[in-house]
Design a protein around this motif. Sequence first.
Motif: not given
Length: 137
Positions: A107-121
Amino acid sequence: MSENLFQTTGTFTPDKLIADNAIPTTAKGIEVAKGEGFLKRGTLMGKAADGTYKRTGTKETITTGEGDSATESEATIGADCILTDDVAAVTKSVVSSGYISGNFNRAAVILPTGVEIANYETELRKLGIFLKAVQEY
Protein backbone atom coordinates in the motif's frame (compact mmCIF):
# COMPACT_ATOMS: atom_id res chain seq x y z
CA MET A 1 27.98 27.43 33.86
CA SER A 2 26.68 24.23 32.31
CA GLU A 3 26.31 23.54 28.63
CA ASN A 4 23.28 21.76 27.20
CA LEU A 5 24.68 18.75 25.33
CA PHE A 6 21.28 17.43 24.33
CA GLN A 7 19.34 18.96 21.50
CA THR A 8 16.88 17.87 18.84
CA THR A 9 18.57 17.77 15.44
CA GLY A 10 15.72 16.26 13.45
CA THR A 11 12.74 14.00 13.59
CA PHE A 12 11.87 10.65 12.05
CA THR A 13 8.35 9.66 11.08
CA PRO A 14 7.99 6.07 9.88
CA ASP A 15 6.33 5.91 6.45
CA LYS A 16 5.60 2.16 6.57
CA LEU A 17 7.37 1.55 3.23
CA ILE A 18 9.59 -1.25 4.54
CA ALA A 19 7.36 -4.07 5.82
CA ASP A 20 9.98 -6.09 7.72
CA ASN A 21 13.58 -7.26 7.59
CA ALA A 22 13.04 -10.99 6.86
CA ILE A 23 14.70 -10.39 3.48
CA PRO A 24 17.75 -8.10 3.45
CA THR A 25 16.92 -4.62 2.16
CA THR A 26 19.59 -3.49 -0.30
CA ALA A 27 19.85 -0.48 -2.59
CA LYS A 28 21.77 0.65 -5.65
CA GLY A 29 22.65 4.01 -7.11
CA ILE A 30 20.36 5.30 -9.87
CA GLU A 31 20.05 8.42 -12.02
CA VAL A 32 16.49 9.76 -12.12
CA ALA A 33 15.76 11.24 -15.57
CA LYS A 34 15.35 14.96 -16.12
CA GLY A 35 11.69 15.96 -16.32
CA GLU A 36 10.36 13.26 -13.97
CA GLY A 37 9.39 16.02 -11.55
CA PHE A 38 9.02 15.72 -7.80
CA LEU A 39 9.01 12.04 -6.79
CA LYS A 40 8.34 10.67 -3.33
CA ARG A 41 10.16 7.90 -1.48
CA GLY A 42 8.45 4.63 -2.40
CA THR A 43 7.90 5.44 -6.10
CA LEU A 44 8.30 2.34 -8.28
CA MET A 45 11.01 3.05 -10.88
CA GLY A 46 12.16 1.37 -14.08
CA LYS A 47 15.19 1.69 -16.34
CA ALA A 48 14.65 3.61 -19.57
CA ALA A 49 16.44 2.92 -22.87
CA ASP A 50 18.96 5.71 -22.18
CA GLY A 51 19.97 4.14 -18.82
CA THR A 52 18.20 6.69 -16.60
CA TYR A 53 15.30 5.77 -14.33
CA LYS A 54 11.70 6.82 -14.84
CA ARG A 55 8.40 6.04 -13.15
CA THR A 56 7.14 2.53 -13.85
CA GLY A 57 4.24 2.42 -16.29
CA THR A 58 5.17 5.57 -18.21
CA LYS A 59 5.71 5.47 -21.99
CA GLU A 60 8.88 6.33 -23.87
CA THR A 61 9.74 6.61 -27.55
CA ILE A 62 12.78 4.62 -28.65
CA THR A 63 14.57 5.53 -31.90
CA THR A 64 16.71 2.87 -33.58
CA GLY A 65 18.92 3.48 -36.57
CA GLU A 66 19.97 6.77 -38.11
CA GLY A 67 18.85 9.08 -40.87
CA ASP A 68 16.21 7.81 -43.31
CA SER A 69 16.42 4.28 -41.91
CA ALA A 70 15.60 5.40 -38.35
CA THR A 71 12.51 3.83 -36.83
CA GLU A 72 10.60 4.78 -33.72
CA SER A 73 8.77 2.48 -31.35
CA GLU A 74 6.95 3.05 -28.09
CA ALA A 75 7.76 1.12 -24.93
CA THR A 76 6.39 1.07 -21.40
CA ILE A 77 8.88 1.44 -18.55
CA GLY A 78 8.94 -1.75 -16.44
CA ALA A 79 9.78 -2.18 -12.76
CA ASP A 80 13.35 -2.30 -11.48
CA CYS A 81 13.55 -0.66 -8.03
CA ILE A 82 11.76 1.42 -5.38
CA LEU A 83 12.98 4.98 -4.81
CA THR A 84 14.67 5.36 -1.40
CA ASP A 85 14.31 9.13 -0.98
CA ASP A 86 12.28 12.09 -2.22
CA VAL A 87 13.86 13.65 -5.35
CA ALA A 88 13.26 16.68 -7.55
CA ALA A 89 14.27 15.82 -11.13
CA VAL A 90 12.64 18.80 -12.82
CA THR A 91 15.29 20.67 -14.82
CA LYS A 92 18.14 18.16 -14.55
CA SER A 93 18.69 14.49 -13.79
CA VAL A 94 19.31 13.58 -10.14
CA VAL A 95 21.54 10.89 -8.67
CA SER A 96 19.69 8.96 -5.97
CA SER A 97 19.22 5.34 -4.92
CA GLY A 98 16.63 2.61 -5.28
CA TYR A 99 15.83 -0.46 -3.21
CA ILE A 100 16.57 -3.64 -5.18
CA SER A 101 15.56 -6.21 -2.58
CA GLY A 102 13.49 -6.51 0.57
CA ASN A 103 9.93 -6.80 1.92
CA PHE A 104 7.80 -3.73 1.23
CA ASN A 105 4.31 -2.57 2.14
CA ARG A 106 2.23 -2.93 -1.03
CA ALA A 107 0.00 0.00 0.00
CA ALA A 108 3.01 2.33 0.39
CA VAL A 109 4.50 1.75 -3.09
CA ILE A 110 3.68 4.74 -5.32
CA LEU A 111 2.56 4.20 -8.93
CA PRO A 112 1.17 6.48 -11.66
CA THR A 113 -2.59 7.00 -11.62
CA GLY A 114 -4.49 4.03 -13.03
CA VAL A 115 -1.59 1.56 -12.64
CA GLU A 116 -2.12 -1.37 -10.25
CA ILE A 117 0.71 -2.84 -8.16
CA ALA A 118 -0.60 -6.35 -8.95
CA ASN A 119 0.52 -5.81 -12.58
CA TYR A 120 4.16 -5.74 -11.43
CA GLU A 121 4.16 -8.14 -8.47
CA THR A 122 5.56 -11.16 -10.38
CA GLU A 123 8.25 -9.03 -12.04
CA LEU A 124 9.25 -7.58 -8.65
CA ARG A 125 9.46 -11.02 -7.02
CA LYS A 126 11.95 -12.11 -9.69
CA LEU A 127 14.07 -9.08 -8.75
CA GLY A 128 13.99 -9.86 -5.01
CA ILE A 129 11.40 -7.23 -4.12
CA PHE A 130 8.52 -8.77 -2.17
CA LEU A 131 5.24 -7.03 -1.40
CA LYS A 132 2.97 -7.73 1.52
CA ALA A 133 -0.06 -6.21 3.19
CA VAL A 134 0.79 -4.42 6.44
CA GLN A 135 -1.70 -4.20 9.28
CA GLU A 136 -2.61 -0.60 10.12
CA TYR A 137 -2.67 0.15 13.84
